[in-house]
Structures are given as C-alpha cells and as structure tokens.
Enzyme design. Structure first.
Site, PDB file in Angstrom:
ATOM      1  N   LYS A 135      95.588 -69.085 -23.335  1.00 19.45           N
ATOM      2  CA  LYS A 135      94.785 -68.095 -23.937  1.00 19.45           C
ATOM      3  C   LYS A 135      94.317 -68.353 -25.396  1.00 19.45           C
ATOM      4  CE  LYS A 135      93.111 -63.754 -22.780  1.00 19.45           C
ATOM      5  NZ  LYS A 135      93.016 -63.340 -21.521  1.00 19.45           N
ATOM      6  N   ASP A 175      87.083 -62.399 -23.097  1.00 18.67           N
ATOM      7  CA  ASP A 175      88.216 -61.406 -23.059  1.00 18.67           C
ATOM      8  C   ASP A 175      87.553 -60.386 -24.037  1.00 18.67           C
ATOM      9  OD1 ASP A 175      91.167 -61.076 -21.967  1.00 18.67           O
ATOM     10  OD2 ASP A 175      91.148 -60.469 -23.905  1.00 18.67           O
ATOM     11  N   ASN A 250      83.359 -54.646 -20.369  1.00 15.76           N
ATOM     12  CA  ASN A 250      83.163 -55.182 -19.127  1.00 15.76           C
ATOM     13  C   ASN A 250      84.047 -55.022 -17.943  1.00 15.76           C
ATOM     14  OD1 ASN A 250      84.162 -57.901 -17.495  1.00 15.76           O
ATOM     15  ND2 ASN A 250      81.763 -57.942 -17.803  1.00 15.76           N
TER      16      ASN A 250
HETATM   17  P1  NDP Z   1      85.524 -55.481 -23.658  1.00 13.96           P
HETATM   18  O1  NDP Z   1      85.435 -55.969 -25.260  1.00 13.96           O
HETATM   19  O2  NDP Z   1      84.311 -55.548 -22.897  1.00 13.96           O
HETATM   20  O3  NDP Z   1      85.946 -54.050 -23.665  1.00 13.96           O
HETATM   21  C1  NDP Z   1      87.223 -53.489 -24.377  1.00 13.96           C
HETATM   22  C2  NDP Z   1      87.072 -52.040 -24.090  1.00 13.96           C
HETATM   23  O4  NDP Z   1      88.449 -51.643 -24.523  1.00 13.96           O
HETATM   24  C3  NDP Z   1      86.071 -51.251 -25.063  1.00 13.96           C
HETATM   25  O5  NDP Z   1      85.769 -50.147 -24.646  1.00 13.96           O
HETATM   26  C4  NDP Z   1      86.963 -50.999 -26.372  1.00 13.96           C
HETATM   27  O6  NDP Z   1      86.558 -49.817 -27.339  1.00 13.96           O
HETATM   28  C5  NDP Z   1      88.356 -50.840 -25.576  1.00 13.96           C
HETATM   29  N1  NDP Z   1      89.608 -51.253 -26.513  1.00 13.96           N
HETATM   30  C6  NDP Z   1      89.659 -52.489 -26.855  1.00 13.96           C
HETATM   31  N2  NDP Z   1      90.827 -52.602 -27.782  1.00 13.96           N
HETATM   32  C7  NDP Z   1      91.172 -51.490 -28.062  1.00 13.96           C
HETATM   33  C8  NDP Z   1      92.260 -50.800 -28.691  1.00 13.96           C
HETATM   34  N3  NDP Z   1      92.863 -51.555 -29.602  1.00 13.96           N
HETATM   35  N4  NDP Z   1      92.243 -49.425 -28.904  1.00 13.96           N
HETATM   36  C9  NDP Z   1      91.458 -48.674 -28.178  1.00 13.96           C
HETATM   37  N5  NDP Z   1      90.428 -49.086 -27.453  1.00 13.96           N
HETATM   38  C10 NDP Z   1      90.101 -50.597 -27.274  1.00 13.96           C
HETATM   39  O7  NDP Z   1      86.725 -56.223 -23.098  1.00 13.96           O
HETATM   40  P2  NDP Z   1      87.183 -56.473 -21.726  1.00 13.96           P
HETATM   41  O8  NDP Z   1      86.725 -55.368 -20.770  1.00 13.96           O
HETATM   42  O9  NDP Z   1      86.827 -57.810 -21.155  1.00 13.96           O
HETATM   43  O10 NDP Z   1      88.712 -56.344 -21.466  1.00 13.96           O
HETATM   44  C11 NDP Z   1      89.579 -55.243 -21.512  1.00 13.96           C
HETATM   45  C12 NDP Z   1      90.788 -55.613 -21.092  1.00 13.96           C
HETATM   46  O11 NDP Z   1      90.822 -56.249 -19.847  1.00 13.96           O
HETATM   47  C13 NDP Z   1      91.578 -56.488 -22.052  1.00 13.96           C
HETATM   48  O12 NDP Z   1      92.947 -56.160 -22.020  1.00 13.96           O
HETATM   49  C14 NDP Z   1      91.355 -57.759 -21.259  1.00 13.96           C
HETATM   50  O13 NDP Z   1      92.449 -58.718 -21.945  1.00 13.96           O
HETATM   51  C15 NDP Z   1      91.574 -57.746 -19.907  1.00 13.96           C
HETATM   52  N6  NDP Z   1      90.920 -58.389 -19.090  1.00 13.96           N
HETATM   53  C16 NDP Z   1      89.574 -58.840 -19.258  1.00 13.96           C
HETATM   54  C17 NDP Z   1      89.117 -59.938 -18.382  1.00 13.96           C
HETATM   55  C18 NDP Z   1      87.608 -60.334 -18.423  1.00 13.96           C
HETATM   56  O14 NDP Z   1      87.254 -61.005 -17.433  1.00 13.96           O
HETATM   57  N7  NDP Z   1      86.981 -59.889 -19.197  1.00 13.96           N
HETATM   58  C19 NDP Z   1      89.911 -60.419 -17.094  1.00 13.96           C
HETATM   59  C20 NDP Z   1      91.152 -59.869 -17.002  1.00 13.96           C
HETATM   60  C21 NDP Z   1      91.907 -58.979 -17.900  1.00 13.96           C
HETATM   61  P3  NDP Z   1      86.048 -50.200 -28.535  1.00 13.96           P
HETATM   62  O15 NDP Z   1      84.583 -50.937 -28.161  1.00 13.96           O
HETATM   63  O16 NDP Z   1      85.900 -48.829 -29.202  1.00 13.96           O
HETATM   64  O17 NDP Z   1      86.779 -51.390 -29.206  1.00 13.96           O
HETATM   65  O1  2IT Z   2      92.838 -62.089 -18.793  1.00 16.25           O
HETATM   66  C1  2IT Z   2      91.925 -62.734 -17.969  1.00 16.25           C
HETATM   67  O2  2IT Z   2      92.300 -63.021 -16.923  1.00 16.25           O
HETATM   68  C2  2IT Z   2      90.612 -63.114 -18.554  1.00 16.25           C
HETATM   69  N1  2IT Z   2      90.200 -62.775 -19.820  1.00 16.25           N
HETATM   70  C3  2IT Z   2      89.772 -64.015 -17.839  1.00 16.25           C
HETATM   71  C4  2IT Z   2      89.965 -65.500 -17.975  1.00 16.25           C
HETATM   72  C5  2IT Z   2      89.144 -66.505 -17.229  1.00 16.25           C
HETATM   73  O3  2IT Z   2      89.480 -67.583 -17.319  1.00 16.25           O
HETATM   74  O4  2IT Z   2      88.035 -65.981 -16.758  1.00 16.25           O
END
Ligand code: NDP
Ligand code: 2IT
Length: 454
Positions: A135, A175, A250
């Site tokens: 990561k 992420d 996302n």
């Molecule tokens: P994005 O940046 O697309 O979206 C994050 C969302 O969560 C936003 O709505 C954001 O609000 C909110 N958020 C983030 N941090 C905080 C915080 N500290 N307090 C309150 N709200 C928060 O990220 P993703 O959707 O990609 O990721 C979301 C979660 O999913 C993370 O934990 C990530 O590790 C996990 N994840 C992502 C994957 C991926 O493929 N993208 C795969 C597997 C897991 P705001 O805009 O106001 O900050």
């Molecule tokens: O937390 C996760 O699994 C991710 N942010 C996606 C990692 C990846 O390599 O697609």
C-alpha cells in the site's frame, strides 16, 4: 491469555508476537488494530498447525519486506513550494508482486499505510489471484486543488516512486483521493521516466490508456454481491431492503448502483460534510454526475433532487436500515453506531471501506447476531479486478463489460464460499472475520514456507 486493543484473548503462543508488534511499531494504533484482529483469529490455526509457529511465519508476516518513505516537493498554483511525505510499504510478495492502492489524504501516516498494506496481504490471497500485498500514499490533501496542482503532485510523487515499481515488482492502483485521473498522471510520469509503455505497472487506468472494464465499478459491485451471497445463504436477498451506504466516493457510488440492481433501496449516503437522506432511493445517475463529472458534494445532490434532505454534520448510522455498507474510512462505525443500527433492526453489515468498523462495534454485531462481512472479503472485488486488468495488459487483450462482470461475480462468490467453509472448519460457523483471516493466512503462510527463509 491477555486482552488487547480488540478485547478478545489471544492464544498463549501468539502473545509474545503481539507484544513484539507493539514494542517495534510504537504509536501506530491502526496497524496494531489490524494485526490484533488477525492474531485473534489465528488461535485455532496455531493449535492445529504448529509448523507455522516453528517457522516464525506470523512474526515474518507482521514485518513489511520493505518500507519506502520519501519527500514530495511541488509547486502550487501561486508558485509556493509545498512539501508532502510519500509512502510505499511493500509488505509481502509471497504470492506475487506487491499490489495495493495509493491513498492521498491529509490523515495519511506510516501506521495507516501499514494497516492497509497488512490487510491487503490477506485480501489479495482471498481473491485467488497471484498478487502480494502492499500500500502507498501521501499526506497530501487533494481537496480544493486545481487539476494542474494534482498533476504536478502526481508527477513529483512518481519521480521518486518509479524506481520501486514494475509489473513484476510492485503494482499500485487507486484508493481514497486517487482515481482514474490521478492514475493517468502517475502512469504518464512513470512512462516518461522509464521510457517504457509498461501498462500493467498501475491498475485502475482509464479505458483509453490500457484500463480494464468494470475496474471502476468493481469494489462497490463486489461488496453488494458479497451482501447478496451472505443473505442468500440464509434464504434472504437484497430485494426490497432498506440500505444505508456511508461515503459517496468510488466504492460507495457503485455499491449504491449494484444494490439497486438487486432491488435494494439506498436511502442515505454521506461525505465528510454531512448526510443526504433520500427516501425514494438515491438516484445513481444524478449522484454519479455530481461526484465523477462535477467533483461536487452530497449537499449538491440534495439541492437538485426533489424530496432529498441534507443534514450538515449528520450521523449516517442514525438513519434506520436493514443493511449497512460503510464505504468511507477506517473506524467510522463505532460501538455507539452499532448499538443504534441493531436497535433499528439492521440485519447485515458489509465493509466496502478498509476497517471502517471498530472492534467494539464488530463485537456488538456478533452479540446481536447481525451478519458481518469484513473488508478483506467484502471489498476484495476491486483488487481482484485489478489483477484481471494486469492479466489483460499482459496478453494485450481487452474484455467486454459482461465477461469482466461475470468474472468478478465468480470471484466474489468464491471468496464468500471460502470464508464460510473455513470458518466452519475452524469452529466458528458464520464468523466471516475468522473465515477471511484464516483462509487468507493459510494461503500466504504455505507460499512463505515453500519459498524458504527469505
Ligand atoms: P474516494 O476518495 O473515492 O471516496 C472516499 C469517500 O469517503 C468520500 O465520500 C469521502 O468524503 C469519505 N471519507 C474519506 N475519508 C473520510 C474521513 N476521514 N472522514 C469522513 N469521510 C471520509 O475513496 P474510495 O471510495 O476509493 O475509498 C473508500 C474506502 O474504500 C477506503 O477505506 C478505501 O481504502 C476502501 N477501498 C477502496 C478501493 C478502491 O478500489 N477504490 C478498494 C477497496 C477498498 P470527503 O469527500 O468529504 O472526504
Ligand atoms: O484497498 C484496496 O483493495 C484498494 N484500494 C484496491 C487495490 C488495487 O490494487 O486495486
């Protein structure tokens, strides 16, 4: 046996491992939390298979193979010099090249990247794909930055990181705060620095530069598929269910879309400014346009959607639901929230985010008989589809949406089945946390044994 941060006792053999992790990684609360959860699951494994202990597999798993911390200097639009800290933790490569996302958020520090990298090892193993765990990220806040600032930051970040990457070495993706736009800029700089069009060095690319169909949707879709599988096993389904999804990024967005495809109704989602409640069900097309195209907020959604309400600073888990899908960030769902959800009749929780549920909340769900899917299993569809992107890049191929989605569905069903069966085998039927940790551990541990002491 002593209680630790998560409260459950540890097997005696694991106690010194835990004490060592605490001593050697001070002030890394999230990393401690992630390790503790896995150690708590491994009691029955070490009792049954002492050879893992003799080969110090667990100690080795808790120590990253390599940690890179670096300075990221860049100029903002006013010409001021800005300095951030970049990270890449290459945790474990027993199953394949390091694989895992890059997070840009002001809260990022080494402990957070280590917790995410540690989780990624087991998650990636569960996908059945040949990928190790890693990561990365930076304490950079993209909020309010111009497109040019984002590009300059990505270029500076990659100027240092490129020497540590490679399609057979380490393959980052997105992420929090890193999506297709950022991956494009990162890939552009990598290509320039190396003079190689090495497509599979990064995943989550746009379709025009070697990206794979369904990667954008994969994490959210996968989480909804996992929920559906979990409910199906108990003779239920998402059809007609009231769902709450936290976040609106996302993962949240595509979880909402897939929940709707299964007949569920997502009545609320959020961002760090507040909560939007839409009793008719969140309009996916409108939310997607606001979030992906306009880069707006859930307050903008409420302003444009008749009947929707925005509650600034609102508590998302106060909104009554049958299924809760936390998709924002770590430790966002507390014991208090869990108690509220249980009182409101919640029957299933699935982690779209990484470790969004505190250990106390997980325990409250277990005590109340609420189905609980840990992130390692439930959100593994994103990284699994990244591995499919690597596969397509390596064979210079490009699959259809339908074929890719079929693959994702198959992988999620397989993960669900493996977690359920492993939990049963190790005396914890219905406990997906134990099932995911044990199944992921055994796969990585066996590969580490086969590779010798390296
Ligand atoms: P994005 O940046 O697309 O979206 C994050 C969302 O969560 C936003 O709505 C954001 O609000 C909110 N958020 C983030 N941090 C905080 C915080 N500290 N307090 C309150 N709200 C928060 O990220 P993703 O959707 O990609 O990721 C979301 C979660 O999913 C993370 O934990 C990530 O590790 C996990 N994840 C992502 C994957 C991926 O493929 N993208 C795969 C597997 C897991 P705001 O805009 O106001 O900050
Ligand atoms: O937390 C996760 O699994 C991710 N942010 C996606 C990692 C990846 O390599 O697609």
């Amino acid at each position: 046996m002593t209680p630790g941060v998560n409260g459950h006792p540890l097997h005696d053999i694991l106690e010194p491992v835990w004490q060592d992790v605490l001593r050697r990684n001070p002030a890394e609360a999230e990393f401690h939390q992630a390790v503790r959860e896995v150690l708590e699951s491994l009691g029955p494994v070490v009792a049954k298979h002492p050879h893992y202990v003799e080969a110090a597999i667990i100690e080795r798993l808790c120590e990253p193979e390599r940690q890179v911390v670096f300075r990221v200097p860049w100029h903002d639009d006013r010409g001021r010099v800005r300095i951030n800290r970049g990270f890449r933790v290459q945790f474990n490569s027993a199953l394949g090249p390091y694989k895992g996302g890059i997070r840009f958020h002001p809260s990022v520090n080494l402990g957070i990247i280590k917790f995410l990298g540690f989780e990624q090892i087991f998650k990636n193993a569960l996908t059945g794909m040949p990928i190790g765990g890693g990561k990365g990220g930076a304490d950079f806040d993209p909020k309010g930055c111009s497109d040019n600032e984002i590009m300059r930051f990505c270029q500076s970040f990659m100027t240092e990181l490129h020497r540590h990457l490679g399609e057979y070495t380490d393959v980052p993706a997105g992420d929090t705060g890193v999506g297709e736009r950022e991956i494009g800029y990162l890939f552009g700089q990598y290509k320039r620095m190396t003079n190689r069009y090495e497509s599979s060095v990064l995943t989550g690319k746009g379709l025009g530069i070697g990206g794979a169909r369904v990667r954008r949707e994969a994490t959210g879709y996968g989480t909804a598929i996992f929920v559906q599988e979990m409910l199906k096993e108990r003779g239920m389904s998402l059809d007609g269910r009231r769902v709450v999804v936290s976040g609106s990024g996302n993962v949240a967005l595509y979880a909402i879309q897939k929940v709707a495809a299964f007949g569920g109704i997502t009545v609320a989602c959020s961002d760090s400014d507040g909560v939007v409640i839409d009793e008719k069900g969140i309009d996916f097309d409108l939310l997607r346009e606001i979030k992906e195209i306009e880069r707006g907020r859930v307050a903008d959604y409420a302003a444009r959607r008749p009947g929707a309400r925005h509650i600034p600073g609102g508590a998302i888990w106060d909104v009554p639901c049958e299924v809760a899908i936390p998709c924002a960030t770590q430790n966002e769902l507390t014991h208090h929230d869990a108690t509220t959800l249980v009182a409101n009749g919640c029957l299933a929780v699935a982690e779209g985010a990484n470790m969004p549920t505190t250990p106390e909340a997980v325990r409250a769900f277990a005590e109340a008989g609420v189905l609980f899917a840990p992130g390692k299993a439930a959100n593994a569809g994103g990284v699994a589809t990244s591995a499919l992107e690597m596969q397509q890049n390596a064979s210079r191929d490009s699959w259809t949406f339908e074929h890719s989605e079929e693959k994702l569905t198959e992988i999620m069903r397989d993960i669900h089945r493996r977690c359920a069966e492993t939990a049963e085998t190790y005396g914890a039927p219905g406990n997906y946390v134990a099932g995911a940790n044990i199944a992921g551990f055994i796969q990585v541990a066996d590969a580490m044994l086969a590779l010798g002491l390296v």
